[in-house]
Design an enzyme around this catalytic site. Structure first.
Site, PDB file in Angstrom:
ATOM      1  N   ARG A 117       0.832  -1.206   0.000  1.00 39.89           N
ATOM      2  CA  ARG A 117       0.000   0.000   0.000  1.00 39.89           C
ATOM      3  C   ARG A 117       0.861   1.248   0.000  1.00 39.89           C
ATOM      4  O   ARG A 117       1.990   1.261   0.470  1.00 39.89           O
ATOM      5  CB  ARG A 117      -0.901   0.019   1.236  1.00 39.89           C
ATOM      6  CG  ARG A 117      -2.069  -0.944   1.176  1.00 39.89           C
ATOM      7  CD  ARG A 117      -2.964  -0.762   2.395  1.00 39.89           C
ATOM      8  NE  ARG A 117      -3.789   0.442   2.291  1.00 39.89           N
ATOM      9  CZ  ARG A 117      -4.163   1.155   3.337  1.00 39.89           C
ATOM     10  NH1 ARG A 117      -3.747   0.855   4.551  1.00 39.89           N
ATOM     11  NH2 ARG A 117      -4.931   2.227   3.166  1.00 39.89           N
ATOM     12  N   LYS A 182       2.674  -9.108  11.792  1.00 39.52           N
ATOM     13  CA  LYS A 182       2.131  -9.166  10.443  1.00 39.52           C
ATOM     14  C   LYS A 182       2.545 -10.448   9.728  1.00 39.52           C
ATOM     15  O   LYS A 182       3.716 -10.822   9.726  1.00 39.52           O
ATOM     16  CB  LYS A 182       2.599  -7.943   9.642  1.00 39.52           C
ATOM     17  CG  LYS A 182       1.943  -7.840   8.257  1.00 39.52           C
ATOM     18  CD  LYS A 182       2.257  -6.505   7.618  1.00 39.52           C
ATOM     19  CE  LYS A 182       1.648  -6.391   6.226  1.00 39.52           C
ATOM     20  NZ  LYS A 182       1.880  -5.072   5.612  1.00 39.52           N
ATOM     21  N   ARG A 316      -2.154   1.602  20.794  1.00 42.75           N
ATOM     22  CA  ARG A 316      -1.664   2.729  21.603  1.00 42.75           C
ATOM     23  C   ARG A 316      -0.532   2.305  22.523  1.00 42.75           C
ATOM     24  O   ARG A 316       0.439   3.027  22.711  1.00 42.75           O
ATOM     25  CB  ARG A 316      -2.811   3.325  22.425  1.00 42.75           C
ATOM     26  CG  ARG A 316      -3.597   4.371  21.655  1.00 42.75           C
ATOM     27  CD  ARG A 316      -4.827   4.822  22.377  1.00 42.75           C
ATOM     28  NE  ARG A 316      -4.542   5.285  23.739  1.00 42.75           N
ATOM     29  CZ  ARG A 316      -5.489   5.778  24.552  1.00 42.75           C
ATOM     30  NH1 ARG A 316      -6.724   5.848  24.131  1.00 42.75           N
ATOM     31  NH2 ARG A 316      -5.184   6.183  25.750  1.00 42.75           N
TER      32      ARG A 316
END
Length: 319
Positions: A117, A182, A316
């Protein structure tokens, strides 16, 4: 492809993981030992670990299962091109859209110009991963392609669950994760005009046994061999994913996102966790609440439940 024929022939011999002498390889291929050495260097440039031991010859770091056109063709119902060495599987299909049947697939062993991307480079060493692209003609047009990468993600994870591989999750909008690392990325590229069908090329790169730091980024990576605790049959995996993609895209044309929201939320890696959504210079913090029927991510913030259709998600607590 002719310029790669000898390298591919050498790899097909070395794929068994045993030692093969330069002299023996030269005799099989009708070339000199010096030529064999030159081609070995070219193979190493593809990201393949080839060891040379004096008196023994050449050997791969590990046996390699190559993709097989005939085996794959018998397992799937769509047109397939297997191009061992390519620039980009997505680009190959994009350049041939006018001649393709919907569902056509391109597979490769190595990409010299793989991309993710936002134009990011996608490192694509030979034989370590799965590089797969499918062309799909969407009659509903470009507006109907909203959320398509989510549908693709669901199809891929569900196909892997059928193979007995569990624990894989989805990161909105286009990644596969395992234990916050990932595993694979999805890239959907499209073209078309208002009022006409959309031409979609759906690409996926999955890490099967590539070193975690190969992509050269700080994001933690994992491999399917790590997830499954064993090597996976690459041909079986490719065929299962192709069949799952075809079925999911056919269903999507009939039902849209409606049939996929609950399935996606079941697999959401960040569901009910504190996240940060980054959109350029803007950041939104809150608790992830899955997706809606438009494919937008839902974030519970102090201002209430908000929806977003773009951006990058991060945890976060990792910031």
């Amino acid at each position: 492809m002719k310029e790669h024929a000898i390298k591919l022939s050498i790899l097909s011999v070395l794929a068994d993981g045993s030692f093969h002498s330069g002299e023996g390889l030269g005799e099989q291929l009708g070339i000199s030992r010096a030529a064999v050495s030159k081609h070995i260097k070219g193979i190493q440039a593809w990201g393949v670990d080839v060891f040379s031991v004096q008196g023994k010859g050449y050997k791969l770091a590990a046996p390699m299962q190559l993709l097989d056109q005939n085996e794959l063709t018998q397992r799937i119902n769509v047109p397939l091109e297997l191009i061992p060495v390519i620039g980009s599987t997505n680009q190959h299909l994009l350049e041939r859209i006018s001649h393709l049947q919907s569902g056509s697939v391109c597979l490769a062993e190595y990409q010299s110009q793989g991309r993710g991307r936002r134009g990011r480079e996608w490192v694509s060493p030979f034989g370590c991963n799965l590089y797969l692209s499918m062309y799909w003609r969407l009659e509903a047009g470009m507006a109907g392609a909203m959320g398509l990468s989510l549908v693709v993600g669901v199809a891929i994870v569900e196909a892997m669950e059928k193979l007995g591989i569990s624990g894989i999750k989805l990161k909105w909008p286009n990644d596969l994760y395992f234990q916050d690392k990932k595993l694979a990325g999805i890239l959907v590229e499209m073209s078309g005009q208002a009022g006409s069908a959309a031409h979609l090329v759906i690409g996926m790169g999955m890490n099967l046994r590539m070193a975690n730091d190969t992509q050269g980024i700080t994001q933690p990576w994992t491999s399917l061999a790590e997830v499954a605790q064993e090597d996976i049959d690459r041909n079986q995996l490719a065929a299962e994913l192709i069949n799952a993609l075809e079925a999911a895209l056919t269903e999507y044309e009939m039902t849209g996102m409606q049939g996929f929201v609950e399935r996606w939320n079941r697999l959401d890696n960040f569901l009910n966790r504190e996240i940060r959504l980054i959109m350029g210079n803007r950041e939104v913090e809150g608790i992830s609440r899955g997706i809606n029927e438009q494919g937008a991510v839902l974030i519970e913030t102090p201002a209430g439940l908000e929806t977003y259709i773009g951006g990058e998600i991060s945890l976060r607590k990792l910031e």
